[in-house]
Write an enzyme that holds these catalytic residues in place. Sequence first.
Site, PDB file in Angstrom:
ATOM      1  N   ASP A   1      19.546 -37.365  30.893  1.00 42.13           N
ATOM      2  CA  ASP A   1      18.446 -36.491  30.466  1.00 42.13           C
ATOM      3  C   ASP A   1      17.154 -37.257  30.751  1.00 42.13           C
ATOM      4  O   ASP A   1      16.918 -38.324  30.165  1.00 42.13           O
ATOM      5  CB  ASP A   1      18.596 -36.187  28.966  1.00 42.13           C
ATOM      6  CG  ASP A   1      17.492 -35.282  28.440  1.00 42.13           C
ATOM      7  OD1 ASP A   1      16.367 -35.303  28.989  1.00 42.13           O
ATOM      8  OD2 ASP A   1      17.748 -34.558  27.458  1.00 42.13           O
ATOM      9  N   VAL A   2      16.317 -36.705  31.638  1.00 44.05           N
ATOM     10  CA  VAL A   2      15.124 -37.446  32.081  1.00 44.05           C
ATOM     11  C   VAL A   2      14.085 -37.664  30.986  1.00 44.05           C
ATOM     12  O   VAL A   2      13.173 -38.466  31.152  1.00 44.05           O
ATOM     13  CB  VAL A   2      14.437 -36.759  33.286  1.00 44.05           C
ATOM     14  CG1 VAL A   2      15.329 -36.779  34.514  1.00 44.05           C
ATOM     15  CG2 VAL A   2      13.993 -35.334  32.948  1.00 44.05           C
TER      16      VAL A   2
ATOM     17  N   TYR B   1       4.579 -25.897  29.277  1.00 41.64           N
ATOM     18  CA  TYR B   1       4.849 -26.106  30.708  1.00 41.64           C
ATOM     19  C   TYR B   1       3.550 -26.420  31.459  1.00 41.64           C
ATOM     20  O   TYR B   1       3.486 -27.350  32.255  1.00 41.64           O
ATOM     21  CB  TYR B   1       5.513 -24.839  31.256  1.00 41.64           C
ATOM     22  CG  TYR B   1       6.059 -24.928  32.659  1.00 41.64           C
ATOM     23  CD1 TYR B   1       7.330 -25.438  32.904  1.00 41.64           C
ATOM     24  CD2 TYR B   1       5.329 -24.460  33.752  1.00 41.64           C
ATOM     25  CE1 TYR B   1       7.851 -25.479  34.198  1.00 41.64           C
ATOM     26  CE2 TYR B   1       5.836 -24.495  35.043  1.00 41.64           C
ATOM     27  CZ  TYR B   1       7.102 -25.006  35.268  1.00 41.64           C
ATOM     28  OH  TYR B   1       7.615 -25.046  36.548  1.00 41.64           O
TER      29      TYR B   1
ATOM     30  N   LYS C   1       2.617 -29.771  33.501  1.00 45.05           N
ATOM     31  CA  LYS C   1       2.421 -29.743  34.945  1.00 45.05           C
ATOM     32  C   LYS C   1       1.014 -30.218  35.336  1.00 45.05           C
ATOM     33  O   LYS C   1       0.828 -30.854  36.370  1.00 45.05           O
ATOM     34  CB  LYS C   1       2.715 -28.338  35.500  1.00 45.05           C
ATOM     35  CG  LYS C   1       4.179 -27.894  35.304  1.00 45.05           C
ATOM     36  CD  LYS C   1       5.170 -28.802  36.013  1.00 45.05           C
ATOM     37  CE  LYS C   1       6.582 -28.248  36.018  1.00 45.05           C
ATOM     38  NZ  LYS C   1       7.555 -29.145  36.686  1.00 45.05           N
TER      39      LYS C   1
HETATM   40  N1  LIG Z   1      11.473 -22.018  40.499  1.00 46.04           N
HETATM   41  C1  LIG Z   1      10.158 -21.941  40.470  1.00 46.04           C
HETATM   42  O1  LIG Z   1       9.569 -20.847  40.667  1.00 46.04           O
HETATM   43  C2  LIG Z   1       9.321 -23.158  40.254  1.00 46.04           C
HETATM   44  C3  LIG Z   1       7.950 -23.057  40.481  1.00 46.04           C
HETATM   45  C4  LIG Z   1       7.136 -24.160  40.292  1.00 46.04           C
HETATM   46  C5  LIG Z   1       7.695 -25.356  39.905  1.00 46.04           C
HETATM   47  N2  LIG Z   1       9.042 -25.443  39.684  1.00 46.04           N
HETATM   48  C6  LIG Z   1       9.566 -26.751  39.281  1.00 46.04           C
HETATM   49  O2  LIG Z   1      10.512 -27.174  40.239  1.00 46.04           O
HETATM   50  C7  LIG Z   1      11.450 -28.060  39.621  1.00 46.04           C
HETATM   51  C8  LIG Z   1      12.861 -27.618  39.963  1.00 46.04           C
HETATM   52  O3  LIG Z   1      13.068 -26.350  39.375  1.00 46.04           O
HETATM   53  P1  LIG Z   1      14.085 -25.245  39.924  1.00 46.04           P
HETATM   54  O4  LIG Z   1      13.320 -23.988  40.027  1.00 46.04           O
HETATM   55  O5  LIG Z   1      14.828 -25.767  41.084  1.00 46.04           O
HETATM   56  O6  LIG Z   1      15.018 -25.093  38.634  1.00 46.04           O
HETATM   57  P2  LIG Z   1      16.584 -25.224  38.386  1.00 46.04           P
HETATM   58  O7  LIG Z   1      16.802 -24.845  36.973  1.00 46.04           O
HETATM   59  O8  LIG Z   1      17.360 -24.504  39.438  1.00 46.04           O
HETATM   60  O9  LIG Z   1      16.843 -26.778  38.589  1.00 46.04           O
HETATM   61  C9  LIG Z   1      16.393 -27.733  37.663  1.00 46.04           C
HETATM   62  C10 LIG Z   1      17.517 -28.712  37.415  1.00 46.04           C
HETATM   63  O10 LIG Z   1      17.030 -29.690  36.488  1.00 46.04           O
HETATM   64  C11 LIG Z   1      18.032 -29.927  35.528  1.00 46.04           C
HETATM   65  N3  LIG Z   1      17.419 -30.427  34.294  1.00 46.04           N
HETATM   66  C12 LIG Z   1      16.722 -29.712  33.378  1.00 46.04           C
HETATM   67  N4  LIG Z   1      16.363 -30.500  32.354  1.00 46.04           N
HETATM   68  C13 LIG Z   1      16.830 -31.739  32.640  1.00 46.04           C
HETATM   69  C14 LIG Z   1      16.769 -32.965  31.968  1.00 46.04           C
HETATM   70  N5  LIG Z   1      16.189 -33.097  30.776  1.00 46.04           N
HETATM   71  N6  LIG Z   1      17.327 -34.062  32.549  1.00 46.04           N
HETATM   72  C15 LIG Z   1      17.953 -33.952  33.749  1.00 46.04           C
HETATM   73  N7  LIG Z   1      18.064 -32.785  34.426  1.00 46.04           N
HETATM   74  C16 LIG Z   1      17.497 -31.690  33.883  1.00 46.04           C
HETATM   75  C17 LIG Z   1      18.713 -28.586  35.344  1.00 46.04           C
HETATM   76  O11 LIG Z   1      20.009 -28.736  34.771  1.00 46.04           O
HETATM   77  C18 LIG Z   1      18.746 -28.059  36.766  1.00 46.04           C
HETATM   78  O12 LIG Z   1      19.914 -28.462  37.450  1.00 46.04           O
HETATM   79  C19 LIG Z   1      11.115 -28.026  38.135  1.00 46.04           C
HETATM   80  O13 LIG Z   1      10.325 -29.157  37.810  1.00 46.04           O
HETATM   81  C20 LIG Z   1      10.315 -26.761  37.972  1.00 46.04           C
HETATM   82  O14 LIG Z   1       9.447 -26.827  36.879  1.00 46.04           O
HETATM   83  C21 LIG Z   1       9.865 -24.375  39.855  1.00 46.04           C
END
Ligand SMILES: NC(=O)c1ccc[n+]([C@@H]2O[C@H](COP(=O)([O-])OP(=O)(O)OC[C@H]3O[C@@H](n4cnc5c(N)ncnc54)[C@H](O)[C@@H]3O)[C@@H](O)[C@H]2O)c1
Length: 322
Positions: free
Chosen positions: A67-68, A165, A169
């Site tokens: 867990d990060v 969030y 960010k």
């Molecule tokens: N999907 C979007 O539209 C979007 C837009 C802007 C930014 N983001 C950012 O991109 C990044 C990736 O998101 P995504 O859309 O691929 O989501 P996702 O949910 O598909 O992937 C995120 C992964 O992080 C893991 N995770 C969550 N909390 C964790 C923790 N405490 N420790 C370790 N692992 C953890 C989850 O289990 C998951 O596998 C995130 O930082 C998200 O905020 C996503």
Amino acid sequence: MKDFAGKIAVITGGGTGMGRELARQLVAEGCNVAMCDVSEAAMAETRRLCEVEKLPQGLRVTTHVADVSIEDHLKRFRDELAEQQKTDRIHLLFNNAGIGGGGSLFTNTREQWERTFNICWGGVYLGVRTFLPMLVAADEAHIVNTASVNGFWASIGMNQAHTAYSSAKFAVKGFTEALINDLRLHAPHVKCSVVMPGHIGTSIVSNSRKIQTGSETDSLTPNEILATRQRLKGMGIDTAPMSDDDIQKIALDRAKNFLEQAPTMAAAAAKIILDGVKAERWRILVGDDAHKLDERVRQTPDKAYTPEFYKSFTEEVGWRLG
Ligand SMILES: NC(=O)c1ccc[n+]([C@@H]2O[C@H](COP(=O)([O-])OP(=O)(O)OC[C@H]3O[C@@H](n4cnc5c(N)ncnc54)[C@H](O)[C@@H]3O)[C@@H](O)[C@H]2O)c1
């Protein structure tokens, strides 16, 4: 860094979404990958997908439950990968793990708020702290911190509070921008980038609620049903005639639509990120929606949080986040 072959990359949140696609594309380019996630099963699937194409001889893909937001987990991840990847250095650090939710000081608990903040901001900060010595030990290295368009625009629409969030960010963006000079002064062979995706098709909506509630099920809790009713009410929808099952279905459809109706899919996003690293761009916007929002916020900052701004922007880019 012009190519990734033979390098070692660390990816947080490699279990699904953009983290998974980064892992697949890096492996395809001959890069060793060590990933962490809270979900062992999700990482096993990422690893399987990486191995579908026969791995080049000796290439390592290792998975580590961590867990990060917890520094001891990250230290354990670092020690495990040092042993399993047989290395004292890494070349790429993708601080990608993140969740949404917990956005209101009024309707969410402090615990929910801080869960989102501590993962999205704390995870990036602790990730850099934990892996910096291994990055500095490499002859060239690159830190890639994932923020969001919510790193320069603190909203997800007029009907939803989004404070945890967005604050996280914005912090990721500010931290990474300031890091440019800290690295230039003290470790010029290490570069960094901040990634700001728009709407990317991933399962972040359903993953976030599972991590926030600590449950593997898609069924909403009574509090979540209530919150969904309030959100729909804010959108002018009368939920009084709707049963809890109807509300549940709307929430499931929303998560599905977020994944399926995005203008940019996760694999395309990962390619944009990796191309940005190769081009040594410190700011990597992902998706036309991210570029347009960046322009609009700069053009009319005073209007950025008005209903007119949101309506006109979402109409232009076709966002249907609900
Ligand atoms: N999907 C979007 O539209 C979007 C837009 C802007 C930014 N983001 C950012 O991109 C990044 C990736 O998101 P995504 O859309 O691929 O989501 P996702 O949910 O598909 O992937 C995120 C992964 O992080 C893991 N995770 C969550 N909390 C964790 C923790 N405490 N420790 C370790 N692992 C953890 C989850 O289990 C998951 O596998 C995130 O930082 C998200 O905020 C996503």
